[in-house]
Design a protein around this motif. Structure first.
Motif, PDB file in Angstrom:
ATOM      1  N   VAL A 125     -28.153  78.352 -30.962  1.00 18.23           N
ATOM      2  CA  VAL A 125     -28.538  78.214 -32.364  1.00 18.23           C
ATOM      3  C   VAL A 125     -29.651  79.220 -32.625  1.00 18.23           C
ATOM      4  O   VAL A 125     -30.694  79.179 -31.977  1.00 18.23           O
ATOM      5  CB  VAL A 125     -29.040  76.782 -32.679  1.00 18.23           C
ATOM      6  CG1 VAL A 125     -29.489  76.677 -34.119  1.00 18.23           C
ATOM      7  CG2 VAL A 125     -27.966  75.764 -32.371  1.00 18.23           C
ATOM      8  N   GLU A 126     -29.421  80.154 -33.527  1.00 15.88           N
ATOM      9  CA  GLU A 126     -30.419  81.175 -33.865  1.00 15.88           C
ATOM     10  C   GLU A 126     -31.241  80.700 -35.058  1.00 15.88           C
ATOM     11  O   GLU A 126     -30.690  80.363 -36.108  1.00 15.88           O
ATOM     12  CB  GLU A 126     -29.751  82.500 -34.220  1.00 15.88           C
ATOM     13  CG  GLU A 126     -29.107  83.198 -33.055  1.00 15.88           C
ATOM     14  CD  GLU A 126     -30.114  83.823 -32.084  1.00 15.88           C
ATOM     15  OE1 GLU A 126     -31.280  84.054 -32.476  1.00 15.88           O
ATOM     16  OE2 GLU A 126     -29.723  84.068 -30.931  1.00 15.88           O
ATOM     17  N   LEU A 127     -32.563  80.674 -34.892  1.00 13.97           N
ATOM     18  CA  LEU A 127     -33.481  80.312 -35.965  1.00 13.97           C
ATOM     19  C   LEU A 127     -34.517  81.409 -36.120  1.00 13.97           C
ATOM     20  O   LEU A 127     -34.817  82.141 -35.175  1.00 13.97           O
ATOM     21  CB  LEU A 127     -34.193  78.992 -35.655  1.00 13.97           C
ATOM     22  CG  LEU A 127     -33.330  77.741 -35.554  1.00 13.97           C
ATOM     23  CD1 LEU A 127     -34.177  76.568 -35.102  1.00 13.97           C
ATOM     24  CD2 LEU A 127     -32.678  77.447 -36.890  1.00 13.97           C
ATOM     25  N   GLU A 128     -35.077  81.500 -37.318  1.00 13.15           N
ATOM     26  CA  GLU A 128     -36.148  82.449 -37.565  1.00 13.15           C
ATOM     27  C   GLU A 128     -37.265  81.730 -38.305  1.00 13.15           C
ATOM     28  O   GLU A 128     -37.011  80.986 -39.249  1.00 13.15           O
ATOM     29  CB  GLU A 128     -35.657  83.631 -38.394  1.00 13.15           C
ATOM     30  CG  GLU A 128     -36.715  84.680 -38.615  1.00 13.15           C
ATOM     31  CD  GLU A 128     -36.187  85.885 -39.363  1.00 13.15           C
ATOM     32  OE1 GLU A 128     -36.403  87.000 -38.881  1.00 13.15           O
ATOM     33  OE2 GLU A 128     -35.567  85.704 -40.430  1.00 13.15           O
ATOM     34  N   TYR A 129     -38.502  81.941 -37.843  1.00 10.14           N
ATOM     35  CA  TYR A 129     -39.678  81.377 -38.497  1.00 10.14           C
ATOM     36  C   TYR A 129     -40.490  82.522 -39.079  1.00 10.14           C
ATOM     37  O   TYR A 129     -40.740  83.523 -38.405  1.00 10.14           O
ATOM     38  CB  TYR A 129     -40.546  80.607 -37.496  1.00 10.14           C
ATOM     39  CG  TYR A 129     -41.889  80.201 -38.068  1.00 10.14           C
ATOM     40  CD1 TYR A 129     -42.000  79.117 -38.922  1.00 10.14           C
ATOM     41  CD2 TYR A 129     -43.036  80.915 -37.765  1.00 10.14           C
ATOM     42  CE1 TYR A 129     -43.214  78.751 -39.460  1.00 10.14           C
ATOM     43  CE2 TYR A 129     -44.258  80.552 -38.292  1.00 10.14           C
ATOM     44  CZ  TYR A 129     -44.342  79.475 -39.140  1.00 10.14           C
ATOM     45  OH  TYR A 129     -45.551  79.117 -39.675  1.00 10.14           O
ATOM     46  N   GLY A 139     -35.428  78.532 -40.462  1.00  7.84           N
ATOM     47  CA  GLY A 139     -34.008  78.290 -40.669  1.00  7.84           C
ATOM     48  C   GLY A 139     -33.190  79.434 -40.104  1.00  7.84           C
ATOM     49  O   GLY A 139     -33.683  80.247 -39.314  1.00  7.84           O
ATOM     50  N   ALA A 140     -31.951  79.480 -40.536  1.00  9.36           N
ATOM     51  CA  ALA A 140     -31.056  80.545 -40.076  1.00  9.36           C
ATOM     52  C   ALA A 140     -31.561  81.887 -40.599  1.00  9.36           C
ATOM     53  O   ALA A 140     -32.019  81.980 -41.736  1.00  9.36           O
ATOM     54  CB  ALA A 140     -29.644  80.279 -40.578  1.00  9.36           C
ATOM     55  N   PRO A 141     -31.534  82.933 -39.763  1.00 11.19           N
ATOM     56  CA  PRO A 141     -32.016  84.233 -40.228  1.00 11.19           C
ATOM     57  C   PRO A 141     -31.072  84.831 -41.263  1.00 11.19           C
ATOM     58  O   PRO A 141     -29.885  84.515 -41.236  1.00 11.19           O
ATOM     59  CB  PRO A 141     -32.046  85.079 -38.960  1.00 11.19           C
ATOM     60  CG  PRO A 141     -31.246  84.363 -37.954  1.00 11.19           C
ATOM     61  CD  PRO A 141     -31.110  82.937 -38.390  1.00 11.19           C
TER      62      PRO A 141
END
Length: 154
Positions: free
Chosen positions: A101-105, A118-120
């Motif tokens: 699961v790829e997430l970006e902060y 959330g999702a990039p």
């Protein structure tokens, strides 16, 4: 691709609980933690990343953590001076076996705003307000300099 799940629950009837003998189902969560160049002081404060309430060693950049399949609650914030926590953001994701699961902060540009997780790709919260404040400060500085020059000449 991140699959958004309903709000965090310790156990979801749709998925069996984690199997401690297998530890994970080959699932992982990858979180990329970023701050805007305009907020360069945030580099001094490493962000806090938690998955299901457990701290994950992290800093600015990309971090991958193996997890069991099912729902996972991801929380990120940046410890700071005043206030003590800025940019808090939470999301619940669904980790599937064999998938990442790829997430970006993205940390906010103004300390009283929440971060974006959330999702990039994500956007920097407060970017418009920060640029407006910077433009106003530069404009006031230029006007003050011009006023000082005109006053000194007259």
């Amino acid at each position: 691709m991140a699959v958004q799940a309903p709000p965090h629950r310790p156990f979801s009837p749709g998925f069996p609980p984690d199997d401690p003998t297998r530890r994970n189902g080959g699932a992982s969560i990858a979180v990329t933690l970023r701050y805007a160049p305009l907020a360069f002081l945030l580099r001094l404060y490493p962000p806090v990343l938690e998955i299901d309430g457990q701290a994950v060693p992290a800093g600015w950049g990309r971090f991958v953590q193996s997890v069991g399949f099912g729902e996972h609650h991801v929380h990120v914030h940046v410890p700071y001076l005043i206030p003590s926590r800025i940019g808090a953001a939470d999301v619940t994701v669904l980790a599937l076996p064999g998938k990442t699961v790829e997430l970006e902060y993205r940390a906010p540009l103004l300390s009283f705003l929440r971060g974006a997780l959330g999702a990039p790709p994500q956007r920097y919260p407060g970017a418009v307000a920060a640029w407006a404040l910077l433009t106003a400060a530069v404009t006031l500085g230029v006007c003050a300099c011009i006023g000082w020059i005109v006053d000194a000449a007259g």
